[in-house]
Scaffold this active site. Structure first.
Site, mmCIF file in Angstrom:
data_model
loop_
_atom_site.group_PDB
_atom_site.id
_atom_site.type_symbol
_atom_site.label_atom_id
_atom_site.label_comp_id
_atom_site.label_asym_id
_atom_site.label_seq_id
_atom_site.Cartn_x
_atom_site.Cartn_y
_atom_site.Cartn_z
ATOM 1 N N CYS A 55 0.875 -1.173 0.000
ATOM 2 C CA CYS A 55 0.000 0.000 0.000
ATOM 3 C C CYS A 55 0.912 1.223 0.000
ATOM 4 O O CYS A 55 2.101 1.106 -0.288
ATOM 5 C CB CYS A 55 -0.956 -0.019 1.186
ATOM 6 S SG CYS A 55 -0.173 0.217 2.780
ATOM 7 N N ALA A 56 0.395 2.376 0.333
ATOM 8 C CA ALA A 56 1.208 3.580 0.283
ATOM 9 C C ALA A 56 2.305 3.583 1.343
ATOM 10 O O ALA A 56 3.467 3.870 1.058
ATOM 11 C CB ALA A 56 0.329 4.816 0.430
#
Length: 135
Positions: free
Chosen positions: A93-94
């Site tokens: 994810c980020a």
């Protein structure tokens, strides 16, 4: 006892510095995750699959090359996941927060060999690993 009272500030400094040294291990131990180097090794040697759990707009803006986009909100019902549940799944994810939640959801679905990538896409970029964006 007199020593402790006379040098309380030294003892406090030692305790605080020790706590600060242990904090990353405590924090990292809770979330787990593999390093980007370990993720690449799993992809290359054990046919690991990179799953990006960010939203499609985030994925389109830039993602790791070869990653599959399965948003966290659709993870429980998605058919885009590999049918072979023994393959290593590397969740991205980020920053790593959503990936940890996604790994827990995937383990409930029977994917026991899934791990978040520590630091997420930010760490992936920092390691100079390939990133592409949708045209």
């Amino acid at each position: 006892m007199r020593f402790l009272l006379d040098n309380w500030y030294l003892i406090l400094t030692a305790l605080v510095s020790g706590g600060l040294l242990l904090w990353p291990a405590i924090r990292g131990g809770a979330s787990g995750g593999v390093s980007t180097a370990e993720a690449v090794r799993l992809i290359n040697r054990e046919k690991g699959v990179l799953i990006d759990v960010r939203e499609p707009s985030e994925f389109a803006a830039g993602h790791a090359v070869g990653a599959r986009n399965v948003p966290l909100s659709q993870l429980e019902t998605s058919t885009a996941l590999p049918s072979n549940k023994a393959l290593p799944l590397l969740i991205l994810c980020a920053s790593g927060a959503r990936a940890s939640r996604a790994a827990a959801l995937l383990k409930k679905r029977g994917y026991d060999n899934c791990q978040p990538v520590a630091g997420g896409l930010a760490a992936w970029r920092e390691a100079n690993l390939p990133v592409e964006s949708a045209a």
